[in-house]
Motif scaffolding. Sequence first.
Motif, PDB file in Angstrom:
ATOM      1  N   SER A 170       0.830  -1.210   0.000  1.00 46.00           N
ATOM      2  CA  SER A 170       0.000   0.000   0.000  1.00 46.00           C
ATOM      3  C   SER A 170       0.864   1.259   0.000  1.00 46.00           C
ATOM      4  CB  SER A 170      -0.942   0.001   1.201  1.00 46.00           C
ATOM      5  OG  SER A 170      -0.219   0.007   2.416  1.00 46.00           O
ATOM      6  N   HIS A 171       2.015   1.212   0.677  1.00 47.86           N
ATOM      7  CA  HIS A 171       2.941   2.349   0.679  1.00 47.86           C
ATOM      8  C   HIS A 171       3.502   2.571  -0.729  1.00 47.86           C
ATOM      9  CE1 HIS A 171       3.449   2.776   5.164  1.00 47.86           C
ATOM     10  NE2 HIS A 171       2.885   1.574   5.091  1.00 47.86           N
ATOM     11  N   VAL A 172       3.880   1.471  -1.361  1.00 51.36           N
ATOM     12  CA  VAL A 172       4.427   1.557  -2.714  1.00 51.36           C
ATOM     13  C   VAL A 172       3.369   2.081  -3.678  1.00 51.36           C
ATOM     14  CG1 VAL A 172       5.310   0.211  -4.665  1.00 51.36           C
ATOM     15  CG2 VAL A 172       6.138  -0.258  -2.350  1.00 51.36           C
ATOM     16  N   LYS A 173       2.146   1.562  -3.560  1.00 52.62           N
ATOM     17  CA  LYS A 173       1.076   1.978  -4.465  1.00 52.62           C
ATOM     18  C   LYS A 173       0.809   3.463  -4.345  1.00 52.62           C
ATOM     19  CE  LYS A 173      -3.709   1.077  -5.785  1.00 52.62           C
ATOM     20  NZ  LYS A 173      -4.938   0.276  -5.520  1.00 52.62           N
ATOM     21  N   ARG A 174       0.851   3.996  -3.131  1.00 57.94           N
ATOM     22  CA  ARG A 174       0.594   5.423  -2.934  1.00 57.94           C
ATOM     23  C   ARG A 174       1.642   6.262  -3.670  1.00 57.94           C
ATOM     24  NH1 ARG A 174      -0.449   5.302   2.125  1.00 57.94           N
ATOM     25  NH2 ARG A 174       1.614   5.760   2.964  1.00 57.94           N
ATOM     26  N   VAL A 175       2.899   5.836  -3.585  1.00 58.34           N
ATOM     27  CA  VAL A 175       3.955   6.551  -4.310  1.00 58.34           C
ATOM     28  C   VAL A 175       3.747   6.429  -5.813  1.00 58.34           C
ATOM     29  CG1 VAL A 175       6.418   6.609  -4.817  1.00 58.34           C
ATOM     30  CG2 VAL A 175       5.653   6.340  -2.457  1.00 58.34           C
ATOM     31  N   VAL A 176       3.461   5.226  -6.276  1.00 64.30           N
ATOM     32  CA  VAL A 176       3.311   4.983  -7.712  1.00 64.30           C
ATOM     33  C   VAL A 176       2.183   5.832  -8.292  1.00 64.30           C
ATOM     34  CG1 VAL A 176       2.651   3.263  -9.448  1.00 64.30           C
ATOM     35  CG2 VAL A 176       4.290   2.664  -7.657  1.00 64.30           C
ATOM     36  N   VAL A 177       1.024   5.820  -7.647  1.00 61.77           N
ATOM     37  CA  VAL A 177      -0.121   6.591  -8.145  1.00 61.77           C
ATOM     38  C   VAL A 177       0.190   8.085  -8.105  1.00 61.77           C
ATOM     39  CG1 VAL A 177      -2.506   7.262  -7.674  1.00 61.77           C
ATOM     40  CG2 VAL A 177      -1.841   4.847  -7.568  1.00 61.77           C
ATOM     41  N   THR A 178       0.713   8.539  -6.983  1.00 64.14           N
ATOM     42  CA  THR A 178       0.947   9.980  -6.810  1.00 64.14           C
ATOM     43  C   THR A 178       2.008  10.499  -7.774  1.00 64.14           C
ATOM     44  OG1 THR A 178       0.362   9.760  -4.476  1.00 64.14           O
ATOM     45  CG2 THR A 178       1.488  11.775  -5.138  1.00 64.14           C
ATOM     46  N   GLU A 179       3.104   9.778  -7.919  1.00 65.67           N
ATOM     47  CA  GLU A 179       4.174  10.246  -8.799  1.00 65.67           C
ATOM     48  C   GLU A 179       3.812  10.105 -10.270  1.00 65.67           C
ATOM     49  OE1 GLU A 179       6.711  12.002  -7.386  1.00 65.67           O
ATOM     50  OE2 GLU A 179       5.240  11.618  -5.800  1.00 65.67           O
ATOM     51  N   SER A 180       3.041   9.092 -10.604  1.00 69.64           N
ATOM     52  CA  SER A 180       2.578   8.954 -11.988  1.00 69.64           C
ATOM     53  C   SER A 180       1.649  10.098 -12.362  1.00 69.64           C
ATOM     54  CB  SER A 180       1.860   7.609 -12.174  1.00 69.64           C
ATOM     55  OG  SER A 180       2.741   6.527 -11.954  1.00 69.64           O
ATOM     56  N   GLU A 181       0.730  10.420 -11.463  1.00 71.85           N
ATOM     57  CA  GLU A 181      -0.181  11.531 -11.720  1.00 71.85           C
ATOM     58  C   GLU A 181       0.579  12.851 -11.795  1.00 71.85           C
ATOM     59  OE1 GLU A 181      -3.742  11.499 -12.330  1.00 71.85           O
ATOM     60  OE2 GLU A 181      -2.871   9.557 -12.837  1.00 71.85           O
ATOM     61  N   HIS A 182       1.571  13.018 -10.930  1.00 71.64           N
ATOM     62  CA  HIS A 182       2.367  14.251 -10.969  1.00 71.64           C
ATOM     63  C   HIS A 182       3.073  14.390 -12.321  1.00 71.64           C
ATOM     64  CE1 HIS A 182       4.978  17.515  -9.612  1.00 71.64           C
ATOM     65  NE2 HIS A 182       5.970  16.863 -10.158  1.00 71.64           N
ATOM     66  N   THR A 183       3.641  13.304 -12.817  1.00 69.23           N
ATOM     67  CA  THR A 183       4.337  13.352 -14.103  1.00 69.23           C
ATOM     68  C   THR A 183       3.374  13.695 -15.225  1.00 69.23           C
ATOM     69  OG1 THR A 183       5.890  11.676 -13.305  1.00 69.23           O
ATOM     70  CG2 THR A 183       5.833  12.065 -15.682  1.00 69.23           C
ATOM     71  N   ARG A 184       2.201  13.079 -15.205  1.00 71.25           N
ATOM     72  CA  ARG A 184       1.181  13.407 -16.202  1.00 71.25           C
ATOM     73  C   ARG A 184       0.809  14.887 -16.140  1.00 71.25           C
ATOM     74  NH1 ARG A 184      -3.903  14.666 -15.793  1.00 71.25           N
ATOM     75  NH2 ARG A 184      -4.077  14.041 -13.604  1.00 71.25           N
ATOM     76  N   ILE A 185       0.611  15.378 -14.935  1.00 73.34           N
ATOM     77  CA  ILE A 185       0.140  16.747 -14.748  1.00 73.34           C
ATOM     78  C   ILE A 185       1.165  17.761 -15.249  1.00 73.34           C
ATOM     79  CG2 ILE A 185      -0.397  18.483 -12.996  1.00 73.34           C
ATOM     80  CD1 ILE A 185      -1.580  15.987 -11.404  1.00 73.34           C
ATOM     81  N   VAL A 186       2.415  17.636 -14.807  1.00 73.52           N
ATOM     82  CA  VAL A 186       3.392  18.648 -15.191  1.00 73.52           C
ATOM     83  C   VAL A 186       3.714  18.570 -16.676  1.00 73.52           C
ATOM     84  CG1 VAL A 186       4.392  18.875 -12.895  1.00 73.52           C
ATOM     85  CG2 VAL A 186       5.361  17.202 -14.485  1.00 73.52           C
ATOM     86  N   SER A 187       3.640  17.374 -17.270  1.00 76.60           N
ATOM     87  CA  SER A 187       3.944  17.254 -18.699  1.00 76.60           C
ATOM     88  C   SER A 187       2.887  17.942 -19.552  1.00 76.60           C
ATOM     89  CB  SER A 187       4.079  15.782 -19.103  1.00 76.60           C
ATOM     90  OG  SER A 187       2.852  15.090 -19.002  1.00 76.60           O
ATOM     91  N   GLU A 188       1.633  17.973 -19.081  1.00 76.15           N
ATOM     92  CA  GLU A 188       0.596  18.669 -19.840  1.00 76.15           C
ATOM     93  C   GLU A 188       0.476  20.122 -19.419  1.00 76.15           C
ATOM     94  OE1 GLU A 188      -2.867  16.249 -19.029  1.00 76.15           O
ATOM     95  OE2 GLU A 188      -3.590  17.663 -17.501  1.00 76.15           O
ATOM     96  N   LEU A 189       0.536  20.385 -18.131  1.00 78.35           N
ATOM     97  CA  LEU A 189       0.350  21.745 -17.627  1.00 78.35           C
ATOM     98  C   LEU A 189       1.434  22.684 -18.151  1.00 78.35           C
ATOM     99  CD1 LEU A 189      -1.414  23.495 -15.771  1.00 78.35           C
ATOM    100  CD2 LEU A 189       0.088  22.841 -13.870  1.00 78.35           C
TER     101      LEU A 189
END
Length: 267
Positions: A170-189
């Motif tokens: 669950s700790h790993v999943k939280r990092v994976v989801v959060t960092e993946s979303e961050h990468t998506r966000i900054v690449s488009e924003l």
Amino acid sequence: AYSLPESFLLLEKVSEPTETANTPKNASNAVTAHTHEHDEFFRSYQNKFTEADRDEIEAGYRRITNEYANDILNNGYNETLRKEYEGKMEVEFSGTYAKFYEKNLEEVADALAEALETVDIADLDLSEEELAEATRRYKERVEAFSKTFADGIEKLDGETLEAKQLKADSHVKRVVVTESEHTRIVSELNGWEKAEKDFPVRVYKTWKALPTACKECLDIDGTTIDVTALFIKNPTNEIYEVQGGGLHPNCQCICVYEMEAEEVMQA
């Protein structure tokens, strides 16, 4: 951010934003010029980020973070291990960011062509300096959570290594989801922000909360602001400054974008 409990889904309190020129406005009061029907708006301006894209981004962060967690469980934490993790995450971000920034430019180019009729999209290409700056900022981000993540893994209880590894998921999943979303966000924003900076257009972003989102995200659902503004002022360790979705850990809400030419605004 990653020292939060595993049950973290929402934030209990958020400071009220200060009234400024960039204070969010409800989507119903958004600019009326250059309007679109609802389905056309989504087709034209919500970036074409597919489930396959998300799986691709998550795979890299999951592999690196799983290795980090397993090394901690097997051998204990040390500073060398943390630095290696930060370096791997930095490299992963750099390549992924560059790829999806370029992909997002297809959406930005369509919007610019509609707003301005003619445009040289090459002006928006990612420079080496811009990639280096985005990577530098991401390095700071990873440095801010790599130790607290390790502390959480070290504190996991269980009679066997396998039991601890299950709890680490669950700790790993939280990092994976959060960092993946961050990468998506900054690449488009960043692409949309650059369009507003370099062309005679204004770009707006509208928050779209998931039906299952937390109260903070639901409260700003449908809010439209300038692409460079923040939906929530005074970000904290749990509220991120980059707000194009991904307001907090585990957040998967998104933004959709609208663009108009400055001469239309002044008409």
